[in-house]
Design a protein around this motif. Structure first.
Motif, mmCIF file in Angstrom:
data_model
loop_
_atom_site.group_PDB
_atom_site.id
_atom_site.type_symbol
_atom_site.label_atom_id
_atom_site.label_comp_id
_atom_site.label_asym_id
_atom_site.label_seq_id
_atom_site.Cartn_x
_atom_site.Cartn_y
_atom_site.Cartn_z
ATOM 1 N N ALA A 153 13.303 1.761 3.818
ATOM 2 C CA ALA A 153 12.989 2.879 4.927
ATOM 3 C C ALA A 153 13.579 3.025 6.313
ATOM 4 O O ALA A 153 13.755 2.088 6.963
ATOM 5 C CB ALA A 153 11.412 2.459 5.012
ATOM 6 N N ILE A 207 7.509 7.281 8.072
ATOM 7 C CA ILE A 207 6.631 9.513 7.107
ATOM 8 C C ILE A 207 6.663 10.164 8.125
ATOM 9 O O ILE A 207 5.988 9.536 9.931
ATOM 10 C CB ILE A 207 6.120 8.735 5.984
ATOM 11 C CG1 ILE A 207 5.353 8.553 5.793
ATOM 12 C CG2 ILE A 207 6.468 8.416 4.717
ATOM 13 C CD1 ILE A 207 4.106 8.374 5.173
ATOM 14 N N SER A 262 1.507 7.635 3.753
ATOM 15 C CA SER A 262 2.330 5.929 2.703
ATOM 16 C C SER A 262 1.662 5.599 2.129
ATOM 17 O O SER A 262 0.287 5.689 1.822
ATOM 18 C CB SER A 262 2.476 4.591 4.114
ATOM 19 O OG SER A 262 1.451 4.708 4.303
ATOM 20 N N ARG A 263 2.464 5.163 0.421
ATOM 21 C CA ARG A 263 1.690 4.085 -0.358
ATOM 22 C C ARG A 263 1.005 3.166 0.122
ATOM 23 O O ARG A 263 0.885 2.266 1.064
ATOM 24 C CB ARG A 263 2.875 4.447 -1.067
ATOM 25 C CG ARG A 263 3.166 5.376 -2.146
ATOM 26 C CD ARG A 263 4.548 5.330 -2.670
ATOM 27 N NE ARG A 263 3.952 5.082 -4.599
ATOM 28 C CZ ARG A 263 5.348 4.402 -5.281
ATOM 29 N NH1 ARG A 263 6.440 4.966 -5.299
ATOM 30 N NH2 ARG A 263 4.371 4.374 -6.191
ATOM 31 N N LYS A 268 -2.857 5.608 -2.727
ATOM 32 C CA LYS A 268 -2.160 5.585 -1.373
ATOM 33 C C LYS A 268 -2.651 5.249 -0.163
ATOM 34 O O LYS A 268 -4.057 4.856 -0.769
ATOM 35 C CB LYS A 268 -2.633 7.750 -1.379
ATOM 36 C CG LYS A 268 -1.463 8.073 -2.500
ATOM 37 C CD LYS A 268 0.031 7.960 -2.025
ATOM 38 C CE LYS A 268 0.600 9.394 -2.481
ATOM 39 N NZ LYS A 268 2.009 9.467 -2.594
ATOM 40 N N HIS A 278 -0.145 2.606 9.654
ATOM 41 C CA HIS A 278 -0.352 3.128 9.166
ATOM 42 C C HIS A 278 -1.539 4.018 8.852
ATOM 43 O O HIS A 278 -2.575 4.891 8.664
ATOM 44 C CB HIS A 278 -0.825 2.960 7.864
ATOM 45 C CG HIS A 278 0.847 2.156 7.071
ATOM 46 N ND1 HIS A 278 2.005 2.692 6.301
ATOM 47 C CD2 HIS A 278 1.007 0.806 7.062
ATOM 48 C CE1 HIS A 278 2.691 1.830 5.912
ATOM 49 N NE2 HIS A 278 2.116 0.013 6.272
ATOM 50 N N ASN A 294 2.855 -5.276 4.931
ATOM 51 C CA ASN A 294 4.112 -4.211 4.699
ATOM 52 C C ASN A 294 4.853 -5.345 3.351
ATOM 53 O O ASN A 294 4.717 -6.479 3.539
ATOM 54 C CB ASN A 294 4.940 -3.855 5.366
ATOM 55 C CG ASN A 294 4.524 -2.501 6.481
ATOM 56 O OD1 ASN A 294 3.331 -2.101 5.956
ATOM 57 N ND2 ASN A 294 5.473 -1.927 6.975
ATOM 58 N N TYR A 299 8.634 1.559 -3.635
ATOM 59 C CA TYR A 299 8.737 1.796 -2.854
ATOM 60 C C TYR A 299 9.384 1.804 -1.217
ATOM 61 O O TYR A 299 10.176 1.088 -1.539
ATOM 62 C CB TYR A 299 6.891 0.440 -3.189
ATOM 63 C CG TYR A 299 5.839 0.757 -3.500
ATOM 64 C CD1 TYR A 299 4.949 1.133 -2.567
ATOM 65 C CD2 TYR A 299 6.001 1.192 -4.754
ATOM 66 C CE1 TYR A 299 3.687 1.265 -2.999
ATOM 67 C CE2 TYR A 299 4.793 0.990 -4.898
ATOM 68 C CZ TYR A 299 3.906 1.250 -4.458
ATOM 69 O OH TYR A 299 2.207 0.883 -4.974
ATOM 70 N N ARG A 300 8.863 2.383 -0.994
ATOM 71 C CA ARG A 300 9.592 1.716 1.086
ATOM 72 C C ARG A 300 9.220 0.294 1.423
ATOM 73 O O ARG A 300 8.046 0.362 1.443
ATOM 74 C CB ARG A 300 8.958 3.262 1.229
ATOM 75 C CG ARG A 300 9.519 4.246 1.330
ATOM 76 C CD ARG A 300 8.783 5.635 2.376
ATOM 77 N NE ARG A 300 9.078 5.104 3.370
ATOM 78 C CZ ARG A 300 9.728 5.952 4.144
ATOM 79 N NH1 ARG A 300 10.995 6.576 3.651
ATOM 80 N NH2 ARG A 300 9.742 6.153 5.688
ATOM 81 N N ASP A 349 6.180 1.265 3.260
ATOM 82 C CA ASP A 349 4.787 1.346 2.077
ATOM 83 C C ASP A 349 4.331 0.044 2.335
ATOM 84 O O ASP A 349 4.460 -0.892 2.990
ATOM 85 C CB ASP A 349 4.930 1.690 1.036
ATOM 86 C CG ASP A 349 5.065 2.954 0.959
ATOM 87 O OD1 ASP A 349 5.177 4.312 1.274
ATOM 88 O OD2 ASP A 349 6.396 3.235 -0.370
#
Length: 343
Positions: A16, A20, A26-27, A42, A185, A298, A331-332, A338
């Motif tokens: 990433a 975002i 984010s996921r 999520k 997040h 992460n 996934y990022r 994420d």
């Protein structure tokens, strides 16, 4: 244990490069250690995995705008400093680029001379030196706000339009060279929902330092030496965490920095107490956790100490399986990527 055991293939496009738009969009990958399962969710679904009485431990450190770009006083050549740890008397540990062109006694000027850094001895780290800072401003932190830039990790090549997006919403204590990214997040609204459902928030502080930027160069995991980082645990947070442990309630650590702080204190004192100090704890498979019951983190770099820590918390096989799933599901990854919840 070979470092190569913590390697995996990561396509570059999954790294990433920017956050975002909305923090909590984010996921979230949920890894159940007991069942050995991986579930794709999520981030707001985190609420479904927390229960009343849980204690969420967050790292409230704030990233210092510690990247300075200046020039050598004698030649005008460009030099970059990343300030890491204050050592007292205006002396700082820092990373310097290009390191080979900066020798003891070299003077580097920033902001038309309002700040000068004089190079002193080298440190053990590659590119590391001690610098003596000279300035007339009353406060170095205020000076850095005007001269410094956010020290983004080297794998992020895009400029950050909003520097505050590299800070957690609960950041408070200035002192880090990198963000505790698992906390990026969270939104104030999400944290408030957690409190309303009976989850306690316990802030601690660990200032992320040189260790974040040091690759593992040793062939054997046990041969790697962590760089020490400063931490603080307040009396209020210590009491909240220790009471939860005594009553059998879960301690959910947000990020590897929170894990390292809690387990360092427990190793030294046998329980969580109000304290401060420096830790170079290195957590890898075989480590016995005393405090942390669940971990939000992460996705980390191959062969990194962070990947080794999460592999210690779950198992290397389960974590690498989860990472392969994350790659398949696109996934990022890394700082702006994420999240993973390990239960």
């Amino acid at each position: 244990m070979d470092v190569t055991m913590f390697d995996f293939h990561l396509p570059e496009e999954l790294i990433a490069q920017e956050p975002i738009r909305e923090r909590s969009n984010s996921r979230l990958m949920v890894v159940d250690r007991e069942e050995g399962t991986v579930t794709n969710r999520k981030f707001p679904d985190l609420l479904n995995y927390l229960i009343p009485g849980d204690v969420l431990v967050v790292n409230d450190t704030r990233v210092r705008p510690a990247r300075l770009v200046g020039m050598k006083k004698d030649t005008g050549a460009k030099v970059e400093l990343l300030l890491l740890n204050p050592l007292g008397n205006n002396r700082w540990e820092a990373l310097v680029k290009p390191a080979k062109r900066v020798r003891e006694g070299t003077e580097i000027c920033f902001g038309d001379g309002v700040l000068t850094a004089v190079a002193e001895q080298k440190t053990e780290a590659a590119g590391g030196r001690i610098f003596h800072l000279q300035y007339d401003a009353p406060d170095i932190e205020q000076l850095l706000k005007s001269l410094g830039e956010m020290p983004l990790p080297p794998y992020i090549r895009k400029q950050l339009d909003e520097p505050e997006r590299y800070q957690t919403v609960y950041s408070k204590n200035v002192g880090s060279a990198a963000a505790p990214t698992a906390g990026l997040h969270f939104t104030p609204e999400l944290l408030e929902q957690m409190k309303e459902m009976g989850v306690q928030i316990a802030p601690i502080t660990l200032h992320v330092g040189l260790g974040t930027f040091r690759p593992v160069t040793a062939e054997k995991v046990a041969e790697h030496q962590m760089h020490a980082e400063y931490y603080e645990v307040s009396d209020r947070s210590a009491k909240i965490i220790q009471k939860a442990k005594a009553e059998g309630r879960r301690v959910v650590a947000v990020g590897t920095t929170s894990v390292r702080t809690l387990e360092s204190v427990a190793q030294e004192h046998g329980e969580i107490v109000a304290t401060s100090g420096w830790t170079d704890i290195f957590i890898y498979p075989g480590f016995r956790f005393q405090v942390v019951d669940a971990l939000l983190t992460n996705f980390h770099l191959p062969r990194s100490t962070l990947l080794m820590l999460v592999s210690a918390f779950a198992s290397r096989e389960l974590i690498l399986s989860a990472y392969h799933e994350a790659v398949r599901e696109k996934y990022r990854f890394f700082s702006f990527g994420d999240a993973m919840l390990i239960l």
